[in-house]
Design a protein around this motif. Structure first.
Motif: not given
Length: 297
Positions: A171-174, A184-189, A201-204, A278-280
């Motif tokens: 559900l959470v964007g990355r 940025l991932d922490d901001l999405y979370k 990420r947006i859902g209905v 993630r670059m690793a």
């Protein structure tokens, strides 16, 4: 209630004239202008089943963003796909569309106070004039405590909406892998970035609310925005509607796993758990397809 979805989510082949779907039917791109970007889910949604999309690309210079919702109209019954979901599709009736904005997407509901009339049954017994139901004060205290409970939507493993339980993993964007992707991932979370941003990420979905009725909920990066439409009839099929409108250029469907996780998902979770950045992942001796899945999903 936890829906078991065995269908692969795709866009309906019937869509707006400016929409182009990829070969898998999971990516919709508006190729020109800012309108005629209305898309539908290929199959009707089940109760509690979320239709989740990710914003892949944006186009500057337009005013407005993604629109999402539900319709009771079978796309095949439309003589022509409306140019806009709002107001064209909604004016046809049996359609409920929510316009996503940079801010103010949360539905704020005022507490409804119902005062029992004299002789009305409340809590299984009759109340006389001036008499208070036993435990009423306790119930009010419980509601107050629940409202004061701190938000934990970014730490819970599932999102709960009434009696619906949805795995939060997808559900959470990355963000795209990069030097600052972990920030940025922490901001999405924590849902701190604008809902209209790339990777959001947006859902209905619709949540049953009694005999033949349901409420429509919008979920943005793992957080429920509340019931944006109430008392929707579930007598017939309900299709998801996604309007790739204005500044939103391209969206992609994100598949949600309700039951046991796939082997691919389990591998991704194990790998992500043991790396700092993630670059690793690029340095690991893994198939390129799995690397891509670990970095972008």
């Amino acid at each position: 209630m936890e829906p078991v979805s065995d269908q692969f989510m795709q866009f309906h082949p019937i869509h707006g004239t400016n929409v182009r779907l990829d070969h898998s039917g999971t990516q919709a791109t508006r190729v020109e202008s800012f309108a005629n970007g209305v898309c539908f889910s290929k199959c009707p949604l089940k109760p509690g089943e979320i239709f989740l999309i990710e914003i892949e690309d944006k186009e500057l210079g337009w005013c407005g963003h993604l629109r999402i919702g539900l319709t009771a109209r079978d796309p095949r019954s439309l003589e022509v796909v409306p140019e806009y979901s709002i107001p064209n599709l909604t004016d046809l009736g049996d359609s409920w569309i929510f316009a996503i904005t940079r801010n103010h997407n949360k539905i704020v509901e005022e507490a409804e106070v119902l005062e029992p009339r004299q002789g009305e049954l409340v809590g299984g017994r009759r109340l006389g004039r001036g008499e208070e139901e036993d435990g009423a004060g306790d119930q009010a205290d419980e509601r107050t405590a629940r409202n004061r409970k701190p938000k934990t939507f970014f730490t819970d493993t599932h999102l709960y909406i009434e009696n619906v339980r949805i795995p939060r993993d997808k559900l959470v964007g990355r963000s795209r892998p990069g030097r600052y992707s972990h920030i940025l991932d922490d901001l999405y979370k924590t849902n701190a970035l604008p809902p209209t941003a790339r990777r959001s990420r947006i859902g209905v979905l619709y949540v049953p609310r009694g005999e033949g009725l349901a409420d429509m909920h919008i979920v943005i990066n793992g957080e429920d925005m509340g019931a944006s439409a109430k008392r929707i009839s579930t007598a017939g099929p309900l299709y998801a509607v996604v309007d790739v409108f204005a500044a939103t250029k391209c969206v992609r469907i994100v598949q949600v796993e309700y039951g046991f996780s796939s082997l691919q998902t389990l591998c991704r979770k194990a790998i992500q758990k043991h790396i700092v950045h993630r670059m690793a992942i690029d340095w690991l001796e893994l198939p390129e397809a799995l690397k891509h899945y670990c970095k972008y999903e």
